[in-house]
Design an enzyme around this catalytic site. Sequence first.
Site, PDB file in Angstrom:
ATOM      1  N   LYS A 108     -40.305  58.844 -79.762  1.00 15.30           N
ATOM      2  CA  LYS A 108     -40.660  58.103 -78.771  1.00 15.30           C
ATOM      3  C   LYS A 108     -41.731  57.655 -78.946  1.00 15.30           C
ATOM      4  O   LYS A 108     -43.092  58.022 -79.747  1.00 15.30           O
ATOM      5  CB  LYS A 108     -40.330  59.119 -77.228  1.00 15.30           C
ATOM      6  CG  LYS A 108     -40.392  58.006 -76.278  1.00 15.30           C
ATOM      7  CD  LYS A 108     -39.847  58.903 -75.270  1.00 15.30           C
ATOM      8  CE  LYS A 108     -39.850  57.952 -73.804  1.00 15.30           C
ATOM      9  NZ  LYS A 108     -39.525  58.592 -72.791  1.00 15.30           N
TER      10      LYS A 108
ATOM     11  N   SER B 171     -35.993  56.765 -69.732  1.00 15.97           N
ATOM     12  CA  SER B 171     -36.860  56.032 -70.732  1.00 15.97           C
ATOM     13  C   SER B 171     -36.721  56.197 -72.159  1.00 15.97           C
ATOM     14  O   SER B 171     -37.233  55.749 -72.465  1.00 15.97           O
ATOM     15  CB  SER B 171     -38.375  56.123 -69.615  1.00 15.97           C
ATOM     16  OG  SER B 171     -38.823  57.803 -70.510  1.00 15.97           O
TER      17      SER B 171
ATOM     18  N   SER C 209     -35.616  61.260 -68.329  1.00 17.21           N
ATOM     19  CA  SER C 209     -35.876  60.299 -69.223  1.00 17.21           C
ATOM     20  C   SER C 209     -35.129  60.919 -71.208  1.00 17.21           C
ATOM     21  O   SER C 209     -35.074  59.868 -71.365  1.00 17.21           O
ATOM     22  CB  SER C 209     -36.746  60.065 -69.530  1.00 17.21           C
ATOM     23  OG  SER C 209     -37.105  59.214 -68.505  1.00 17.21           O
TER      24      SER C 209
END
Lengths: 100, 492, 508
Positions: B83, B158, B182
């Site tokens: 990420k 996310s 997330s």
Amino acid sequence: MSISEADVRHVAMLARLALSDEQITRLQGELNSILGNIEKMQELDLEGVEPTSHSIPLRNATRPDVVRPGLSRDLALLNAPQAENGAFVIPRIVGAEEGA
Amino acid sequence: MSQKTDLAGLSARAIREGIAGKRFSAGDVVEATYAHIDVHEPGIHAFNELTPDLARAAAAHIDAKVAAGEELPPLAGVPAALKDNMNLVGTHTTCSSRILSDFKSPYDCTAVRRLLDAGALPIGKCNMDEFAFGSSTENSAFGVTHNPWDLSRVPGGSSGGSAAAVAARMVTVSLGSDTGGSIRQPGALTGTVAMKPTYGRVSRYGIVAFASSLDQIGPFSRSVEDAALVLNAISGHDDTDATSVREPVPDFTATLGDGVKGLRVGLVRDMLDLEGCAAEVREATEMSVRTLESLGAQVGEIDLPMSQHGLAAYYIIGPAEASSNLARFDGIRYGHRVSDPSDVVDLYMRSRAEGFGPETIRRIMLGTYALSAGYYDAYYGTAQKTRTLITREFDAAFEQFDVLVTPTSPTVAFKIGEKAEDPLSMYLSDVFTIPLNLAGLPGVSIPCAKSESTGLPIGVQIIGKHFDEATMLRVAAALEGALDLDMRPPAA
Amino acid sequence: MAKDRLAGVLERYEAVIGLEIHTELTSLNSKMFCGCPVAFGGEPNTRVCPVCLGMPGALPVPNEAAVEATVLAGLALDCEIAPFSQFHRKQYFYPDMPKDYQISQYDLPFCGLGHLDIEVDGEGAKQRVDLDGGPYATRIGVTRIHLEEDTGKMVHVGGSEGRIAGADHSLVDFNRAGTPLMELVSEPDIRTPEEARRFAQKLRLIMLNLGVSDCSMEEGSMRVDGNVSIRLRGETELGTKTEIKNMNSFKALHDALAFEIVRQADVLDEGGRIVQETRHWDVTAKRTSALRSKEEAHDYRYFPEPDMVPFEFSAGWIDAIRARLPELPDARRERFMRDFGLSSADARTLSEDVEFAAFFEEAVALAGTPLAKPIANWMLGDFSAYLNAGTVALSDAKVTPAMLAELVQVIDAGTISGKQAKQVFTEMAETGDAPGAIIEIRGMKQVSDTGAIEAAVERVIIANPDEVASYRAGKTTLIGWFVGQVMREMRGQGNPSLVNEILVKKLG
Ligand SMILES: [Mg+2]
Ligand SMILES: [Zn+2]
């Protein structure tokens, strides 16, 4: 509790965000709607309930007083928008001095 | 299909064994990976940055070990994505924000370092909601990520890029971060295995903080075993994170095959009845629990009424901590800076207003307000006390059960743009995942069904006790084995 | 000017002063929350890391030794040590603060209520017009002691004298950022500028004794801010206070507070009112001036630092820290008075400095307790003068406790005279040679052999019959002249008191 436009402007100043009038108006509506949804929580009976700031019962987490290698100055300044003589450059400061 | 694209679908274990057995090299894996990415990435946009130089160097290192006859580390040659809020020297770490669009990592995130030390190959950095604020990966300064199951839909968020990259087989595993769901919610929406470890299990050092008391790094994978392998690699105390614990780290793969006979599984009944939870999601969750029962688990039901206040507590605590964590983006040491500031305050105010996107500004404003003079007790104080009640409720539930089961997300993947204008309905996506972050509990989402109407994946969330990821993964592995779903999306 | 008028003002008004004293824990190896070294100066941004630069993703981990040092300081000041404590974030934007919040402590500091007893004497005692003007002791409450991190430093470019006002731009150096900083807040128990000075000086001594900081006011490792208000004598209500900053020496602390008290009195006397504000002490202009205040009020939005977990100190842990408490100046002074019979003033001077006191005690141990007084006299007299004249640090001095002990012993044995001893000391301080060696080389041995002295006295009496007659006729003042003659006869090596004694006997 309802947030006024003045509240929103004050909060924007605290958060150091230069927002347009349009943003202020929109945020006022959004914040009021979000906080309105939170009201149910405020009706809970929380008398005598301790606040939890961490979900794990860890205590006294420290490190020994030992020096470790840090960043070279080049790496420290790698992302600096403006640097001079090995230091970060900032424009002039208007207003009071702060201290520790 | 070429042999190279076949490599992209392998499990971590198969890759390591293939390299060790010299059926292919780590270099072959890297090339196959980027070839596969070339095909699928344009339609999906899972990545903010690809790092072939780093990946090839890591592969060469593995291949040298093979040539020298050395033992290979557990994730040798496994393509991994990160990420874009995790620092790694040699990459940019942008958090999908304009304010960090040029930020070059000056140091390494501990979890990333551990993953790479275990032999994984760093393929690239994945798109995300800006600073992890969102549940759809639409809040990115660099464009949305598309769901490999239906390119017109969101992958969740996310960590949407990390989820989509694994679902589309562009990498074998990836790391995401989970503050309110997330990892698990995009896992459910992309049909991947997605896990949030216990708070404190994995070091947070080097991941750009959203909410420090809630954030946790965890893996995406296509199998429970791969998730366990990644967890093995990244877990454990780190003396650069004061909230990382010294709990012993078991081999999480060791008990995966132990089955669920005799385990007490609690279905959280009142969550299923929540307004907004789709019927197909409820049915898939009930079916999952019945499956576990047929495998020998003792199944019961429980209500967690306090957890319904989790969303409210979360939307105070998360933004409050975030507003503070994001103060440092001030245009002085790094990050976007206006070109003509009249003074320092002007520099701060315009650099931040220009650098942050709308959802980030919304959360900073909300959090700043909740902490400001006169409101702290009503908001932050109340939220922290609510958190105590939620934690107690889970503690009581775990006296009765070894694991708890809920849906992961109330719905399947929604259309891009569908919820973008309505922050509140977007926030509801995480209603089942948020209570775990507040209580610090581990949770894993695994695919349990495909929607009959849309063919989209549905996830089920298995919740473990603090630091008992082993039991939670054991249940997940049993369910995964019993359901035996084909989770290969059209765009893979 | 302020000083002259202070007495008059204090006749009518009572000053209420509280101090906030920040002490950098300079004796630690590493910073508060990261492994960067603690040091002073150096090239900008060369002692930094992701943590103290506030890089995205970096996390703070508290330095164990800094926590212990703060608790140690708390124990030294009789503070309550909190069973549960925590770090909080204090939020405000400022360019020298990397994260734009300071990790500090708020409502749960490590150390709660304590106190420090001070003594005021001399001219300064007269500032307490409500007392009789003589020496007095008073107890100043300590509200709390907490731990936090220091900020970076800025250099202001353009404009005058490196001040913020008028500067064109500034350069930020984060070498100092994250240095462990202990903050002590006193109760508003201080009534005069002199008491404030004594409080700060005594606190400094204690910190030096604890070995946690070099407490350098010049280098900023000890920084004192003051809150001052005044009220008419007899009034119980507190006046509006101002906060005074930039007092970079003990003299500045005294003078700034004195100025501010007089300034506030002038404002009130003219019918004005005091504005609550922060004022800056200008050491050259000798006045305080208001800093431009911000348009917004402070709202620090304190909340528990989520990157750290709370602290719970067990009684056993606190006891272990307590066991590390060294003897503090007050206790040492009392012991010196009791065990060595020193005067209160001498004992104070000898006990304040750890090294000086240790030197003294080592010399006494070697020479024996009965010689403690002469050792004290040497240390407070010639030795101190020597150190001060050359600004020599005690640790760099060539004189050792053993040498001083030996010197005092040979004087006591009558081997050399007091006058010779001064000569020996000077030589010893310069060369580092032991007294015995110097006496030997210089042939300084004092003659205490009564036979030799008697012989010399006889010779002088025989050679000077007129003077002997005068003396015997009543001109006893001639004794000095006879002593001189005998010493000349003996080349200065006669034991003066024996010479005197024998002369009186033989002449009488
Ligand atoms: Mg302070
Ligand atoms: Zn550092």
